[in-house]
Scaffold this motif. Structure first.
Motif, PDB file in Angstrom:
ATOM      1  N   LEU A  14       0.724  -1.007  -0.238  1.00  0.00           N
ATOM      2  CA  LEU A  14      -0.088   0.152  -0.354  1.00  0.00           C
ATOM      3  C   LEU A  14       0.897   1.190   0.224  1.00  0.00           C
ATOM      4  O   LEU A  14       2.380   1.387   0.629  1.00  0.00           O
ATOM      5  N   MET A  15       0.005   2.425  -0.549  1.00  0.00           N
ATOM      6  CA  MET A  15       1.208   3.344  -0.629  1.00  0.00           C
ATOM      7  C   MET A  15       0.500   4.802   0.334  1.00  0.00           C
ATOM      8  O   MET A  15      -0.616   4.805  -0.727  1.00  0.00           O
ATOM      9  N   PHE A  16       0.717   5.224   0.123  1.00  0.00           N
ATOM     10  CA  PHE A  16      -0.061   6.582   0.885  1.00  0.00           C
ATOM     11  C   PHE A  16       0.345   8.104   0.675  1.00  0.00           C
ATOM     12  O   PHE A  16       1.538   8.373   0.683  1.00  0.00           O
ATOM     13  N   THR A  17       0.025   9.132  -0.303  1.00  0.00           N
ATOM     14  CA  THR A  17       0.333   9.552  -0.406  1.00  0.00           C
ATOM     15  C   THR A  17       0.173  11.011  -0.517  1.00  0.00           C
ATOM     16  O   THR A  17       0.620  12.182  -0.919  1.00  0.00           O
ATOM     17  N   ASP A  18      -0.966  11.512   0.169  1.00  0.00           N
ATOM     18  CA  ASP A  18      -2.104  12.592   1.134  1.00  0.00           C
ATOM     19  C   ASP A  18      -1.547  13.063   2.570  1.00  0.00           C
ATOM     20  O   ASP A  18      -2.510  13.927   2.947  1.00  0.00           O
ATOM     21  N   LEU A  19      -0.165  12.232   2.842  1.00  0.00           N
ATOM     22  CA  LEU A  19      -0.655  12.819   4.837  1.00  0.00           C
ATOM     23  C   LEU A  19       0.273  13.841   4.861  1.00  0.00           C
ATOM     24  O   LEU A  19      -0.388  14.291   6.399  1.00  0.00           O
ATOM     25  N   HIS A  38       1.462 -11.685   4.861  1.00  0.00           N
ATOM     26  CA  HIS A  38       1.092 -13.315   5.701  1.00  0.00           C
ATOM     27  C   HIS A  38       0.876 -12.776   6.795  1.00  0.00           C
ATOM     28  O   HIS A  38       1.154 -13.696   7.550  1.00  0.00           O
ATOM     29  N   GLY A  39       0.395 -11.530   7.220  1.00  0.00           N
ATOM     30  CA  GLY A  39       0.187 -11.035   8.745  1.00  0.00           C
ATOM     31  C   GLY A  39       1.359 -10.906   9.495  1.00  0.00           C
ATOM     32  O   GLY A  39       1.489 -10.194  10.844  1.00  0.00           O
ATOM     33  N   HIS A  40       2.266  -9.925   8.596  1.00  0.00           N
ATOM     34  CA  HIS A  40       3.459  -9.631   9.146  1.00  0.00           C
ATOM     35  C   HIS A  40       3.548  -8.350   8.672  1.00  0.00           C
ATOM     36  O   HIS A  40       3.491  -8.851   6.874  1.00  0.00           O
ATOM     37  N   GLY A  41       4.217  -7.415   8.705  1.00  0.00           N
ATOM     38  CA  GLY A  41       4.038  -6.236   7.709  1.00  0.00           C
ATOM     39  C   GLY A  41       5.025  -5.309   8.441  1.00  0.00           C
ATOM     40  O   GLY A  41       6.253  -4.743   9.692  1.00  0.00           O
ATOM     41  N   ALA A  42       5.529  -4.525   7.448  1.00  0.00           N
ATOM     42  CA  ALA A  42       6.811  -4.201   7.403  1.00  0.00           C
ATOM     43  C   ALA A  42       5.959  -2.231   6.443  1.00  0.00           C
ATOM     44  O   ALA A  42       5.580  -1.589   5.789  1.00  0.00           O
ATOM     45  N   ASN A  60      -4.270   1.653  10.399  1.00  0.00           N
ATOM     46  CA  ASN A  60      -4.370   0.484  10.452  1.00  0.00           C
ATOM     47  C   ASN A  60      -6.183   0.001  10.614  1.00  0.00           C
ATOM     48  O   ASN A  60      -6.390  -1.191  11.459  1.00  0.00           O
ATOM     49  N   ARG A  61      -6.340   0.399   9.229  1.00  0.00           N
ATOM     50  CA  ARG A  61      -7.668  -0.077   8.641  1.00  0.00           C
ATOM     51  C   ARG A  61      -7.277  -1.228   8.115  1.00  0.00           C
ATOM     52  O   ARG A  61      -7.783  -2.080   7.391  1.00  0.00           O
ATOM     53  N   TYR A  62      -5.615  -1.287   7.606  1.00  0.00           N
ATOM     54  CA  TYR A  62      -4.882  -3.008   7.298  1.00  0.00           C
ATOM     55  C   TYR A  62      -4.126  -3.642   7.898  1.00  0.00           C
ATOM     56  O   TYR A  62      -4.391  -4.776   7.443  1.00  0.00           O
ATOM     57  N   PHE A  63      -3.732  -2.803   9.120  1.00  0.00           N
ATOM     58  CA  PHE A  63      -2.940  -4.122   9.583  1.00  0.00           C
ATOM     59  C   PHE A  63      -2.823  -3.177  10.868  1.00  0.00           C
ATOM     60  O   PHE A  63      -3.242  -2.008  11.081  1.00  0.00           O
ATOM     61  N   ASP A  69       6.697  -5.379  12.602  1.00  0.00           N
ATOM     62  CA  ASP A  69       7.717  -6.531  12.123  1.00  0.00           C
ATOM     63  C   ASP A  69       8.198  -5.096  12.396  1.00  0.00           C
ATOM     64  O   ASP A  69       9.969  -5.351  12.963  1.00  0.00           O
ATOM     65  N   TYR A  70       8.707  -4.104  11.087  1.00  0.00           N
ATOM     66  CA  TYR A  70       9.596  -3.496  11.000  1.00  0.00           C
ATOM     67  C   TYR A  70       9.193  -1.502  10.607  1.00  0.00           C
ATOM     68  O   TYR A  70       7.880  -1.751   9.833  1.00  0.00           O
ATOM     69  N   VAL A  71      10.223  -1.029  10.477  1.00  0.00           N
ATOM     70  CA  VAL A  71      10.342   0.011   9.847  1.00  0.00           C
ATOM     71  C   VAL A  71      11.408   0.479   9.361  1.00  0.00           C
ATOM     72  O   VAL A  71      12.484   0.019   9.454  1.00  0.00           O
ATOM     73  N   LEU A  72      11.567   0.286   7.839  1.00  0.00           N
ATOM     74  CA  LEU A  72      12.812   0.616   7.332  1.00  0.00           C
ATOM     75  C   LEU A  72      12.305   1.387   6.880  1.00  0.00           C
ATOM     76  O   LEU A  72      12.234   2.556   6.393  1.00  0.00           O
TER      77      LEU A  72
END
Ligand SMILES: [Fe+2]
Ligand SMILES: [Fe+2]
Length: 263
Positions: A14-19, A38-42, A60-63, A69-72
């Motif tokens: 997912l991409m967020f462009t307008d925050l 599969h239930g893990h997020g970065a 939070n709507r998606y995950f 798991d990570y902030v990259l």
């Protein structure tokens, strides 16, 4: 609003462009990314203080953010990762960043916040296990930061390219893809001439990028480059780019006149 870049078989990008609030042109538009497998997020390049609250609500709507798991972080600029302290508070995630920046990162945080939570990426890059798959931290040093990584997702074949390929556009434009490369190159050029380090890094990166199976190059500012033909055009453009050190002359290093005060 989220833009879905990829969604199949338990793997989502997912991409967020307008925050970022666009006030008086003082703040640069930024893109943030969430990869879930599969239930893990970065979270990739989550941004600074002003994106934190909106991005938290948006993902939070998606995950569940707590389960990240990570902030990259591609590099250590404020628009990339100044919010890291808040993400470390809100989740149990670890933060991955170049070894060049690992000891600088705690300055974005309260004392002790990063203890045991920074994973240092070596200069050569590294695989990053996520769910049933693996992301790759790919070297992009000096493009523009001295210790700089792009994140490649072999499932979607998206290369999250950080500031390389960035253009200063509106949020609406950033949510789209580049259709007229030559016109877009004119928009990208001023940023790249000033923020990229030099053609040597460009050429070395281009040679590496041509060995990768990339369907989509998605930068941290502005619209993205989709499809093999557009990706190849972008890589060719980077290959020939004159920027940074290539352009310096003595005129760039002169002592300013005393009367030229900043306003
Ligand atoms: Fe940057
Ligand atoms: Fe940036």
């Amino acid at each position: 609003m989220a833009t879905t870049l990829y969604d199949a078989n338990g793997h989502t990008c997912l991409m967020f462009t307008d925050l970022v609030e666009e006030e008086h042109g003082e703040v640069v538009q930024t893109n943030q990314f969430l990869v879930v497998d599969h239930g893990h997020g970065a979270l990739i390049d989550p941004g600074g203080q002003m994106t934190y609250g909106e991005l938290y609500l948006a993902i939070n709507r998606y995950f569940p953010p707590k389960q990240l798991d990570y902030v990259l972080a591609s590099h250590a600029d404020p628009d990339i990762v100044a919010s890291v302290g808040r993400w470390l508070t809100a989740s149990d995630s670890r933060i991955l960043i170049s070894r060049v920046w690992a000891r600088f990162l705690p300055h974005f945080c309260q004392a002790g916040k990063t203890a045991g939570r920074i994973v240092t990426i070596p200069d050569a890059g590294m695989p990053i296990p996520l769910g049933q798959g693996t992301l790759l931290a790919v070297p992009a040093h000096f493009l523009h930061s001295e210790g700089n990584f792009q994140f490649y997702d072999p499932v979607s074949k998206i290369l999250f390219s950080g500031d390389l390929g960035a253009a200063m556009t509106s949020a609406t434009e950033a949510a789209g893809i580049v259709t007229d490369f030559d016109a877009h190159a004119r928009v990208m050029l001023p940023f790249h001439r000033r923020y990229m380090s030099g053609n040597r890094a460009c050429r070395l990166w281009a040679a590496m990028a041509r060995t990768m199976d990339i369907e989509w190059i998605v930068p941290q500012h502005g619209p993205s480059f989709r499809g093999k033909a557009m990706v190849a055009r972008f890589i060719d453009w980077v290959d020939g780019l004159q920027c940074g050190l290539d352009l310096l002359t003595q005129d760039d290093y002169r002592v300013p006149a005393m009367s030229a005060a900043a306003r």
